[in-house]
Design a protein around this motif. Sequence first.
Motif, PDB file in Angstrom:
ATOM      1  N   SER A  12      30.485  -2.114 -14.435  1.00 11.54           N
ATOM      2  CA  SER A  12      31.257  -0.794 -14.883  1.00 11.54           C
ATOM      3  C   SER A  12      32.767  -1.174 -14.910  1.00 11.54           C
ATOM      4  O   SER A  12      33.119  -2.021 -14.194  1.00 11.54           O
ATOM      5  CB  SER A  12      30.572   0.333 -14.203  1.00 11.54           C
ATOM      6  OG  SER A  12      31.201   0.026 -12.871  1.00 11.54           O
ATOM      7  N   VAL A  13      33.510  -0.434 -15.612  1.00 15.65           N
ATOM      8  CA  VAL A  13      34.719  -0.533 -15.947  1.00 15.65           C
ATOM      9  C   VAL A  13      35.294   0.606 -16.309  1.00 15.65           C
ATOM     10  O   VAL A  13      34.795   1.503 -17.055  1.00 15.65           O
ATOM     11  CB  VAL A  13      35.275  -1.775 -16.947  1.00 15.65           C
ATOM     12  CG1 VAL A  13      34.743  -1.152 -18.283  1.00 15.65           C
ATOM     13  CG2 VAL A  13      36.446  -2.010 -16.917  1.00 15.65           C
ATOM     14  N   GLN A  14      36.556   1.004 -15.691  1.00 11.61           N
ATOM     15  CA  GLN A  14      37.374   2.066 -16.033  1.00 11.61           C
ATOM     16  C   GLN A  14      37.844   1.998 -17.423  1.00 11.61           C
ATOM     17  O   GLN A  14      38.215   1.005 -17.964  1.00 11.61           O
ATOM     18  CB  GLN A  14      38.515   2.366 -15.151  1.00 11.61           C
ATOM     19  CG  GLN A  14      38.067   2.805 -13.832  1.00 11.61           C
ATOM     20  CD  GLN A  14      37.519   4.289 -13.789  1.00 11.61           C
ATOM     21  OE1 GLN A  14      37.914   5.062 -14.565  1.00 11.61           O
ATOM     22  NE2 GLN A  14      37.014   4.782 -12.365  1.00 11.61           N
ATOM     23  N   GLU A  15      37.859   3.074 -18.373  1.00 12.55           N
ATOM     24  CA  GLU A  15      38.690   3.076 -19.637  1.00 12.55           C
ATOM     25  C   GLU A  15      39.969   2.485 -19.559  1.00 12.55           C
ATOM     26  O   GLU A  15      40.687   2.917 -18.520  1.00 12.55           O
ATOM     27  CB  GLU A  15      38.573   4.347 -20.140  1.00 12.55           C
ATOM     28  CG  GLU A  15      38.894   4.664 -21.705  1.00 12.55           C
ATOM     29  CD  GLU A  15      38.668   5.761 -22.278  1.00 12.55           C
ATOM     30  OE1 GLU A  15      38.531   6.835 -21.372  1.00 12.55           O
ATOM     31  OE2 GLU A  15      38.978   6.152 -23.155  1.00 12.55           O
ATOM     32  N   SER A  82      39.455  -1.817 -22.117  1.00 10.66           N
ATOM     33  CA  SER A  82      38.107  -1.144 -22.370  1.00 10.66           C
ATOM     34  C   SER A  82      37.987   0.133 -23.065  1.00 10.66           C
ATOM     35  O   SER A  82      38.942   1.035 -22.630  1.00 10.66           O
ATOM     36  CB  SER A  82      37.044  -1.289 -21.165  1.00 10.66           C
ATOM     37  OG  SER A  82      37.246  -2.565 -20.675  1.00 10.66           O
ATOM     38  N   GLN A  83      37.269   0.379 -23.882  1.00  8.12           N
ATOM     39  CA  GLN A  83      37.063   1.545 -24.848  1.00  8.12           C
ATOM     40  C   GLN A  83      35.795   2.132 -24.542  1.00  8.12           C
ATOM     41  O   GLN A  83      34.915   1.398 -24.192  1.00  8.12           O
ATOM     42  CB  GLN A  83      37.493   1.517 -26.210  1.00  8.12           C
ATOM     43  CG  GLN A  83      38.739   0.854 -26.514  1.00  8.12           C
ATOM     44  CD  GLN A  83      39.241   0.483 -27.864  1.00  8.12           C
ATOM     45  OE1 GLN A  83      38.087   0.790 -28.619  1.00  8.12           O
ATOM     46  NE2 GLN A  83      40.257   0.297 -27.976  1.00  8.12           N
ATOM     47  N   LEU A  84      35.641   3.395 -24.674  1.00 11.43           N
ATOM     48  CA  LEU A  84      34.096   4.258 -24.527  1.00 11.43           C
ATOM     49  C   LEU A  84      33.091   3.275 -25.420  1.00 11.43           C
ATOM     50  O   LEU A  84      32.179   3.081 -25.150  1.00 11.43           O
ATOM     51  CB  LEU A  84      34.208   5.600 -24.915  1.00 11.43           C
ATOM     52  CG  LEU A  84      35.007   6.322 -23.723  1.00 11.43           C
ATOM     53  CD1 LEU A  84      35.067   7.759 -24.302  1.00 11.43           C
ATOM     54  CD2 LEU A  84      34.618   6.208 -22.480  1.00 11.43           C
ATOM     55  N   ASP A  86      32.753   0.435 -26.190  1.00 11.47           N
ATOM     56  CA  ASP A  86      32.445  -1.004 -25.609  1.00 11.47           C
ATOM     57  C   ASP A  86      31.121  -0.835 -24.796  1.00 11.47           C
ATOM     58  O   ASP A  86      30.552  -1.953 -24.487  1.00 11.47           O
ATOM     59  CB  ASP A  86      33.457  -1.562 -24.615  1.00 11.47           C
ATOM     60  CG  ASP A  86      34.607  -1.837 -25.717  1.00 11.47           C
ATOM     61  OD1 ASP A  86      36.059  -1.675 -25.046  1.00 11.47           O
ATOM     62  OD2 ASP A  86      34.710  -2.376 -26.810  1.00 11.47           O
ATOM     63  N   ALA A  87      30.624   0.532 -24.337  1.00 11.77           N
ATOM     64  CA  ALA A  87      29.478   0.720 -23.522  1.00 11.77           C
ATOM     65  C   ALA A  87      28.514   0.182 -24.355  1.00 11.77           C
ATOM     66  O   ALA A  87      27.995   0.686 -25.500  1.00 11.77           O
ATOM     67  CB  ALA A  87      29.480   1.889 -23.289  1.00 11.77           C
ATOM     68  N   LEU A 112      26.945  -2.822 -19.823  1.00 17.87           N
ATOM     69  CA  LEU A 112      28.400  -2.255 -19.264  1.00 17.87           C
ATOM     70  C   LEU A 112      28.354  -0.643 -19.598  1.00 17.87           C
ATOM     71  O   LEU A 112      28.113  -0.441 -20.807  1.00 17.87           O
ATOM     72  CB  LEU A 112      29.221  -3.016 -20.401  1.00 17.87           C
ATOM     73  CG  LEU A 112      30.724  -2.674 -20.144  1.00 17.87           C
ATOM     74  CD1 LEU A 112      31.262  -3.235 -18.663  1.00 17.87           C
ATOM     75  CD2 LEU A 112      31.645  -3.296 -21.132  1.00 17.87           C
ATOM     76  N   THR A 113      28.988  -0.293 -18.699  1.00 12.60           N
ATOM     77  CA  THR A 113      29.338   1.384 -18.511  1.00 12.60           C
ATOM     78  C   THR A 113      30.889   1.284 -18.499  1.00 12.60           C
ATOM     79  O   THR A 113      31.417   0.473 -17.826  1.00 12.60           O
ATOM     80  CB  THR A 113      28.861   2.003 -17.279  1.00 12.60           C
ATOM     81  OG1 THR A 113      27.172   1.677 -17.472  1.00 12.60           O
ATOM     82  CG2 THR A 113      29.047   3.572 -17.349  1.00 12.60           C
ATOM     83  N   VAL A 114      31.145   2.205 -19.546  1.00 16.77           N
ATOM     84  CA  VAL A 114      32.762   2.380 -19.521  1.00 16.77           C
ATOM     85  C   VAL A 114      32.859   3.766 -18.880  1.00 16.77           C
ATOM     86  O   VAL A 114      32.621   4.704 -19.506  1.00 16.77           O
ATOM     87  CB  VAL A 114      33.420   2.175 -20.720  1.00 16.77           C
ATOM     88  CG1 VAL A 114      34.838   2.515 -20.937  1.00 16.77           C
ATOM     89  CG2 VAL A 114      32.921   0.838 -21.262  1.00 16.77           C
TER      90      VAL A 114
END
Lengths: 116, 112
Positions: A12-15, A82-84, A86-87, A112-114
């Motif tokens: 997971s990654v923050q936008e 990262s952009q939404l 990209d999930a 991958l979760t954004v």
Amino acid sequence: AQTVTQSQPEMSVQEAETVTLSCTYDTSESDYYLFWYKQPPSRQMILVIRQEAYKQQNATENRFSVNFQKAAKSFSLKISDSQLGDAAMYFCAYSNWWGTGNQFYFGTGTSLTVIP
Amino acid sequence: DTGVSQNPRHKITKRGQNVTFRCDPISEHNRLYWYRQTLGQGPEFLTYFQNEAQLEKSRLLSDRFSAERPKGSFSTLEIQRTEQGDSAMYLCASTGANYGYTFGSGTRLTVV
């Protein structure tokens, strides 16, 4: 036989932040191609980036770049800003393009979760 | 160029029935591939064609599976006497001179 290993089932990654997805592979060949494919839910797989093994320079495509370490047989994908959108599930793949059939060998994927 | 087209998108069938899937590759691509993807796994190679010739088949492709590519255009993948273990996403891909696959959206098969 060629094998591709993705050791991170989920990430997971923050936008707007950066995330790196890992991939290792095993081959006795010296010439081959490595790929990262993206598979959004219920949608087709699309090519994100490609790396030729004979090239020392790491491939880049806009916000996507790779860290290709041939000796270590490592091929990680870095997603910057990262952009939404990209999930998705990301698959690492190997192909010995000059081999019979040039079939691809895929890893098991990283989801991958954004986070907004 | 409309990409790689696969039909149907979804197929639900009873165990023991035969099913057939179709793949229309990008017109100028001479190589066509079939892969199977089960839940939580990456795609696994089944078979590939160069033009109309089927040049390689995986051990995953049991005798119940047959693929054709008449005239080197579209391809069909038939599964006879389906089993629950055949439930998966069946992906088609084609490639030409560039070094990368173009995938279709897949056919999701559910065997009940």
